[in-house]
Design an enzyme around this catalytic site. Sequence first.
Site, mmCIF file in Angstrom:
data_model
loop_
_atom_site.group_PDB
_atom_site.id
_atom_site.type_symbol
_atom_site.label_atom_id
_atom_site.label_comp_id
_atom_site.label_asym_id
_atom_site.label_seq_id
_atom_site.Cartn_x
_atom_site.Cartn_y
_atom_site.Cartn_z
ATOM 1 N N ASP A 77 0.723 -1.181 -0.099
ATOM 2 C CA ASP A 77 0.058 -0.017 0.182
ATOM 3 C C ASP A 77 0.986 1.199 -0.092
ATOM 4 O O ASP A 77 2.119 1.277 0.104
ATOM 5 C CB ASP A 77 -0.985 0.118 1.314
ATOM 6 C CG ASP A 77 -0.313 -0.046 2.580
ATOM 7 O OD1 ASP A 77 0.953 0.177 2.700
ATOM 8 O OD2 ASP A 77 -0.796 -0.363 3.423
ATOM 9 N N GLY A 132 0.832 3.819 1.913
ATOM 10 C CA GLY A 132 0.823 4.611 3.163
ATOM 11 C C GLY A 132 -0.048 5.616 3.481
ATOM 12 O O GLY A 132 -0.134 6.244 4.804
ATOM 13 N N GLY A 133 -0.893 5.953 2.524
ATOM 14 C CA GLY A 133 -2.002 7.087 2.841
ATOM 15 C C GLY A 133 -3.035 6.637 3.809
ATOM 16 O O GLY A 133 -3.211 7.330 4.575
ATOM 17 N N ASP A 166 -2.420 8.368 -1.940
ATOM 18 C CA ASP A 166 -3.767 8.849 -2.123
ATOM 19 C C ASP A 166 -4.083 9.247 -0.719
ATOM 20 O O ASP A 166 -3.567 9.001 0.258
ATOM 21 C CB ASP A 166 -5.044 7.869 -2.483
ATOM 22 C CG ASP A 166 -5.262 6.802 -1.384
ATOM 23 O OD1 ASP A 166 -4.235 6.326 -0.870
ATOM 24 O OD2 ASP A 166 -6.359 6.348 -1.216
ATOM 25 N N GLN A 182 -11.264 7.420 -4.828
ATOM 26 C CA GLN A 182 -11.864 7.991 -3.596
ATOM 27 C C GLN A 182 -13.178 8.554 -3.907
ATOM 28 O O GLN A 182 -13.887 8.727 -4.710
ATOM 29 C CB GLN A 182 -10.805 9.058 -2.900
ATOM 30 C CG GLN A 182 -9.776 8.099 -2.359
ATOM 31 C CD GLN A 182 -9.888 7.143 -1.091
ATOM 32 O OE1 GLN A 182 -10.976 7.551 -0.569
ATOM 33 N NE2 GLN A 182 -8.931 6.621 -0.822
ATOM 34 N N GLY A 224 -11.231 4.067 0.812
ATOM 35 C CA GLY A 224 -12.036 4.946 1.488
ATOM 36 C C GLY A 224 -13.209 4.273 1.972
ATOM 37 O O GLY A 224 -14.380 4.951 2.362
ATOM 38 N N ASP A 234 -7.791 -7.208 0.896
ATOM 39 C CA ASP A 234 -6.973 -7.362 1.841
ATOM 40 C C ASP A 234 -7.663 -7.107 3.143
ATOM 41 O O ASP A 234 -8.268 -6.091 3.008
ATOM 42 C CB ASP A 234 -5.664 -6.768 1.646
ATOM 43 C CG ASP A 234 -5.867 -5.253 2.057
ATOM 44 O OD1 ASP A 234 -5.512 -4.890 3.100
ATOM 45 O OD2 ASP A 234 -6.483 -4.509 1.609
ATOM 46 N N CYS A 283 -12.552 -28.199 7.444
ATOM 47 C CA CYS A 283 -11.420 -27.340 7.043
ATOM 48 C C CYS A 283 -10.142 -28.402 7.143
ATOM 49 O O CYS A 283 -10.017 -29.446 7.936
ATOM 50 C CB CYS A 283 -11.437 -26.181 8.012
ATOM 51 S SG CYS A 283 -9.716 -25.456 7.911
ATOM 52 N N CYS A 292 -6.998 -27.213 7.779
ATOM 53 C CA CYS A 292 -5.756 -26.869 8.173
ATOM 54 C C CYS A 292 -5.295 -27.390 9.444
ATOM 55 O O CYS A 292 -6.236 -28.310 9.997
ATOM 56 C CB CYS A 292 -6.099 -25.207 8.714
ATOM 57 S SG CYS A 292 -7.153 -24.973 10.378
ATOM 58 N N CYS A 333 -7.628 -27.623 12.565
ATOM 59 C CA CYS A 333 -8.756 -28.381 12.640
ATOM 60 C C CYS A 333 -8.645 -29.714 12.262
ATOM 61 O O CYS A 333 -9.448 -30.871 12.526
ATOM 62 C CB CYS A 333 -9.864 -27.953 11.236
ATOM 63 S SG CYS A 333 -10.333 -26.370 11.589
ATOM 64 N N HIS A 358 -6.099 -21.107 10.598
ATOM 65 C CA HIS A 358 -7.308 -21.550 10.322
ATOM 66 C C HIS A 358 -7.996 -20.487 9.561
ATOM 67 O O HIS A 358 -8.593 -20.634 8.609
ATOM 68 C CB HIS A 358 -7.956 -21.843 11.650
ATOM 69 C CG HIS A 358 -9.489 -21.959 11.494
ATOM 70 N ND1 HIS A 358 -10.036 -23.015 10.583
ATOM 71 C CD2 HIS A 358 -10.434 -21.248 11.455
ATOM 72 C CE1 HIS A 358 -11.458 -22.740 10.334
ATOM 73 N NE2 HIS A 358 -11.584 -21.676 10.983
#
Length: 390
Positions: free
Chosen positions: A107, A109-110, A161, A204, A231, A281, A319, A321, A324, A350
């Site tokens: 990203d 940093g905004g 941004d 934005q 945003g 993300d 699951c 993982c 689990c 998990h």
Amino acid sequence: MSEADITAPHITDDPQTAFKYDLFATDGAARRGRISTAHGPVDTPAFMPVGTAGTVKGMLPENVADTGAQIVLGNTYHLMLRPGADRVERLGGLRRMMDWKGPVLTDSGGFQVMSLAALRRMSEDGVTFQSHLDGSRHHLSPESSIGIQHALGSTITMALDECTAHPAPWATAADSMRLSMRWALRSKDAFQVRPGHALFGIVQGSVYDDLRRESAEALTAIGFDGYAIGGLAVGEGQEEMFRVLDATVGFLPADRPRYLMGVGTPADLVGAVGRGVDMFDCVMPTRSGRTGQAFTRHGKINIRNARHQDDPRPLDAACGCPACTRFSRAYLHHLNRCGEILGAILMTWHNIRYYQDIMAEMRASIEQGRFGDATAMMADGWLRGDIDRL
């Protein structure tokens, strides 16, 4: 051991691979595609685990890959402060330093700078802020943000941004968005084009449809490899977020990836994919894992609750993982109540796996033309909850 004895792991780049987005299938507005990069492919819809400081907390990079994740996110603000972009560059870049074989998106940093409202000063040139670590002063401009991300070795770089705070009056949101558009042009001019690498612009405009359209059209006119929607998930609520997506996504190019930043819950992901978003993300799966919260096919589970202390069942029987397949809820409850590190690791593992499973199921269902049925079944499972009691 001397510095000469330390060798960085070998990570192979493919400079012949062009950055591109291929669309394989659609089901309504939902899209199944693939992003090609110099550092490997990303099948979409995709969720990127967050590696804020060069690590997905509690996870080895190969374990992150084992969950199905193909790309991770790094944080420009935190990495520029510690250990410093120059140091990361000398160590071979972020991917080499953290031994992550796949692509990395950083990203700009905004967003972090926005959260430092009492410690920052905005201007046309950029933003001057005080470090939350030691109070030292730093300046971040579109050009320096792009330069820092270049030093980090980012596969996908984000334009700088200003993430508009919520709520904001229309005039405030308009001024903020238009500043971000001017910064977007400067970011594009500063970006060093390399095969297989990309620069994304960020839409934005707060919750105002006309501003979102103006922003999307401005970014499209500049021309980016992908388009993010920023945003949102800043307090407006899911219904309003979906409404803004409905008003925004149609103005973004269909032949470029679309990335909704900082989102979200499983229900957020499903709703946004259904509106044509490709990438996500969020810190939620990792942060929740460290506090004993698990996302499952039966909704959210707080493993610290006393009802789990004698429960021999797995968190989620479907699951794959380690949490689990190898351990009981009772054991996970014990680890978390005792504050054992293994508890945080297993719950994090998990959650990341479950998020990747959601994305894989959505990709398959779009290919097979059953996205609506598949996501309705997910929602029904979350609504019914963890109703099987001993």
